[in-house]
Design a protein around this motif. Structure first.
Motif, PDB file in Angstrom:
ATOM      1  N   TYR B  83       0.855  -1.189   0.000  1.00  0.00           N
ATOM      2  CA  TYR B  83       0.000   0.000   0.000  1.00  0.00           C
ATOM      3  C   TYR B  83       0.887   1.234   0.000  1.00  0.00           C
ATOM      4  CZ  TYR B  83      -3.760  -3.214   1.144  1.00  0.00           C
ATOM      5  OH  TYR B  83      -4.667  -4.248   1.111  1.00  0.00           O
ATOM      6  N   GLU B  84       0.455   2.189  -0.804  1.00  0.00           N
ATOM      7  CA  GLU B  84       1.275   3.401  -0.942  1.00  0.00           C
ATOM      8  C   GLU B  84       0.358   4.597  -1.142  1.00  0.00           C
ATOM      9  OE1 GLU B  84       3.899   3.215  -4.278  1.00  0.00           O
ATOM     10  OE2 GLU B  84       5.203   4.802  -3.502  1.00  0.00           O
ATOM     11  N   LEU B  85       0.722   5.705  -0.549  1.00  0.00           N
ATOM     12  CA  LEU B  85      -0.098   6.903  -0.713  1.00  0.00           C
ATOM     13  C   LEU B  85      -0.042   7.408  -2.147  1.00  0.00           C
ATOM     14  CD1 LEU B  85       0.567   9.087   2.463  1.00  0.00           C
ATOM     15  CD2 LEU B  85      -1.165   7.336   2.086  1.00  0.00           C
ATOM     16  N   THR B  86      -1.168   7.885  -2.632  1.00  0.00           N
ATOM     17  CA  THR B  86      -1.197   8.599  -3.901  1.00  0.00           C
ATOM     18  C   THR B  86      -0.753  10.040  -3.653  1.00  0.00           C
ATOM     19  OG1 THR B  86      -3.455   9.299  -3.502  1.00  0.00           O
ATOM     20  CG2 THR B  86      -3.158   7.239  -4.702  1.00  0.00           C
ATOM     21  N   GLU B  87      -0.726  10.817  -4.720  1.00  0.00           N
ATOM     22  CA  GLU B  87      -0.398  12.234  -4.544  1.00  0.00           C
ATOM     23  C   GLU B  87      -1.431  12.901  -3.634  1.00  0.00           C
ATOM     24  OE1 GLU B  87       2.340  13.936  -5.272  1.00  0.00           O
ATOM     25  OE2 GLU B  87       3.023  11.910  -5.814  1.00  0.00           O
ATOM     26  N   LEU B  88      -2.680  12.541  -3.843  1.00  0.00           N
ATOM     27  CA  LEU B  88      -3.736  13.090  -2.987  1.00  0.00           C
ATOM     28  C   LEU B  88      -3.503  12.702  -1.532  1.00  0.00           C
ATOM     29  CD1 LEU B  88      -6.432  14.664  -2.959  1.00  0.00           C
ATOM     30  CD2 LEU B  88      -7.608  12.466  -3.197  1.00  0.00           C
ATOM     31  N   GLY B  89      -3.157  11.454  -1.342  1.00  0.00           N
ATOM     32  CA  GLY B  89      -2.869  10.998   0.014  1.00  0.00           C
ATOM     33  C   GLY B  89      -1.685  11.732   0.622  1.00  0.00           C
ATOM     34  N   LYS B  90      -0.671  11.934  -0.199  1.00  0.00           N
ATOM     35  CA  LYS B  90       0.516  12.645   0.307  1.00  0.00           C
ATOM     36  C   LYS B  90       0.206  14.094   0.631  1.00  0.00           C
ATOM     37  CE  LYS B  90       3.839   9.730  -2.138  1.00  0.00           C
ATOM     38  NZ  LYS B  90       4.605   9.609  -3.401  1.00  0.00           N
ATOM     39  N   SER B  91      -0.789  14.630  -0.053  1.00  0.00           N
ATOM     40  CA  SER B  91      -1.130  16.041   0.191  1.00  0.00           C
ATOM     41  C   SER B  91      -1.751  16.237   1.574  1.00  0.00           C
ATOM     42  CB  SER B  91      -2.082  16.558  -0.892  1.00  0.00           C
ATOM     43  OG  SER B  91      -3.383  16.026  -0.715  1.00  0.00           O
ATOM     44  N   LEU B  92      -2.071  15.138   2.235  1.00  0.00           N
ATOM     45  CA  LEU B  92      -2.579  15.228   3.603  1.00  0.00           C
ATOM     46  C   LEU B  92      -1.466  15.428   4.622  1.00  0.00           C
ATOM     47  CD1 LEU B  92      -5.257  12.423   3.550  1.00  0.00           C
ATOM     48  CD2 LEU B  92      -5.665  14.797   4.165  1.00  0.00           C
ATOM     49  N   ALA B  93      -0.236  15.356   4.164  1.00  0.00           N
ATOM     50  CA  ALA B  93       0.892  15.434   5.089  1.00  0.00           C
ATOM     51  C   ALA B  93       0.826  16.615   6.059  1.00  0.00           C
ATOM     52  CB  ALA B  93       2.202  15.441   4.306  1.00  0.00           C
ATOM     53  N   PRO B  94       0.527  17.823   5.574  1.00  0.00           N
ATOM     54  CA  PRO B  94       0.482  18.951   6.518  1.00  0.00           C
ATOM     55  C   PRO B  94      -0.543  18.735   7.624  1.00  0.00           C
ATOM     56  CG  PRO B  94       0.481  19.751   4.253  1.00  0.00           C
ATOM     57  CD  PRO B  94       0.326  18.264   4.181  1.00  0.00           C
ATOM     58  N   VAL B  95      -1.681  18.176   7.276  1.00  0.00           N
ATOM     59  CA  VAL B  95      -2.704  17.907   8.289  1.00  0.00           C
ATOM     60  C   VAL B  95      -2.172  16.911   9.313  1.00  0.00           C
ATOM     61  CG1 VAL B  95      -5.015  17.015   8.714  1.00  0.00           C
ATOM     62  CG2 VAL B  95      -4.565  18.349   6.638  1.00  0.00           C
ATOM     63  N   LEU B  96      -1.621  15.819   8.830  1.00  0.00           N
ATOM     64  CA  LEU B  96      -1.128  14.793   9.735  1.00  0.00           C
ATOM     65  C   LEU B  96       0.049  15.295  10.556  1.00  0.00           C
ATOM     66  CD1 LEU B  96      -1.431  11.765   7.304  1.00  0.00           C
ATOM     67  CD2 LEU B  96      -2.857  12.243   9.299  1.00  0.00           C
ATOM     68  N   ASN B  97       0.876  16.105   9.940  1.00  0.00           N
ATOM     69  CA  ASN B  97       2.012  16.653  10.684  1.00  0.00           C
ATOM     70  C   ASN B  97       1.551  17.551  11.824  1.00  0.00           C
ATOM     71  OD1 ASN B  97       3.901  15.355   9.133  1.00  0.00           O
ATOM     72  ND2 ASN B  97       4.225  17.091   7.743  1.00  0.00           N
ATOM     73  N   GLU B  98       0.545  18.366  11.553  1.00  0.00           N
ATOM     74  CA  GLU B  98       0.037  19.230  12.619  1.00  0.00           C
ATOM     75  C   GLU B  98      -0.624  18.401  13.718  1.00  0.00           C
ATOM     76  OE1 GLU B  98       0.541  22.257  13.253  1.00  0.00           O
ATOM     77  OE2 GLU B  98       1.434  22.933  11.390  1.00  0.00           O
ATOM     78  N   MET B  99      -1.312  17.354  13.317  1.00  0.00           N
ATOM     79  CA  MET B  99      -1.935  16.486  14.305  1.00  0.00           C
ATOM     80  C   MET B  99      -0.870  15.817  15.168  1.00  0.00           C
ATOM     81  SD  MET B  99      -5.023  14.671  12.148  1.00  0.00           S
ATOM     82  CE  MET B  99      -5.655  13.754  13.565  1.00  0.00           C
ATOM     83  N   GLU B 100       0.148  15.322  14.521  1.00  0.00           N
ATOM     84  CA  GLU B 100       1.237  14.672  15.248  1.00  0.00           C
ATOM     85  C   GLU B 100       1.882  15.642  16.228  1.00  0.00           C
ATOM     86  OE1 GLU B 100       4.751  14.188  12.939  1.00  0.00           O
ATOM     87  OE2 GLU B 100       5.409  12.419  14.060  1.00  0.00           O
ATOM     88  N   LYS B 101       2.158  16.826  15.721  1.00  0.00           N
ATOM     89  CA  LYS B 101       2.808  17.855  16.537  1.00  0.00           C
ATOM     90  C   LYS B 101       1.957  18.186  17.757  1.00  0.00           C
ATOM     91  CE  LYS B 101       4.171  22.487  15.528  1.00  0.00           C
ATOM     92  NZ  LYS B 101       4.095  23.499  14.447  1.00  0.00           N
TER      93      LYS B 101
END
Lengths: 121, 121
Positions: B83-101
DNA sequence: TTGGCCGGTTACTTAAAGGTAACAGGTTAC
DNA sequence: GTAACCTGTTACCTTTAAGTAACCGGCCAA
């Protein structure tokens, strides 16, 4: 509902940890609605019409228990209650902002639909 | 399960819109797990031990249907699926990063702050 | 006397999510 | 010939979230 206090010590993943607090169908929307100003119960309800008052009451209570917002009750007739984010609640702003941004860019604006973004704010 | 495709046109609030995609107990965790590399089914399962294989399968299928990740199946014995993120999936990175932080700063590292009122000290 | 105002509560029901356990399949290792 | 490998699927059950509708208090206006 179990508040974060009782679960905190078991949590290792930061994402899981934060989902304990803002998980659920409505909490992020409620927090988003309150992000810039305090609001009365009826105001929030009017801005999130699909959210029943019963569930709104429940969610607000949980958010208060978790220290994300405060509830101030005025003993007037008719009653007035104001909800406002705490500092902890306000610290969620970057998360909500990124969510909002992503939602606008990737769902609201992109799809086949001319769907005017109507925020709860 | 209703995927975002069928609901998109009804959604006006960006937060609600994005919760359609990544709402639920496990989806953000799964996406977080895949954020930097593709992973096999068993790998994801091992990294999220509280998540049953049945639910993992379901969630992965929904995420694939919503275009957030891709599933690549190798016809080997024993089977292998990545399983691998698509570009759309990767575009969620900022959201997930803020959540993680946020999770790290406000829950993991400050286990007693959120409910200071209940503290005895 | 009725009904509206506001912020709920209560009782009940339904829908959704999530969990457990057993089983499948084709090849290889014991 | 049986068990392990891996990624599921299936059947079944429990828990949780969420929804609906009715009702509450206390004052005021019609």
């Amino acid at each position: 509902m179990v508040t974060i206090a009782s679960k905190k010590r078991e949590i290792k993943c930061p994402i899981t940890a934060m989902l304990q607090l803002i998980g659920g169908k409505w909490k992020p929307v409620i927090l988003y609605c309150l992000r810039s100003e305090k609001r009365r119960f009826g105001e929030i309800s009017a801005r999130i019409p699909d959210l029943s008052r019963k569930v709104l009451t429940e969610q607000l209570k949980e958010l208060e228990e978790d220290g994300l917002l405060t509830r101030q009750q005025f003993n007037e007739i008719p009653p007035r209650v104001e909800y406002e984010l705490t500092e902890l609640g306000k610290s969620l702003a970057p998360v909500l902002n990124e969510m909002e941004k992503w939602g606008i860019e990737n769902i609201i604006e992109k799809p086949n639909k001319a769907n005017a973004a109507q925020s709860t704010d």
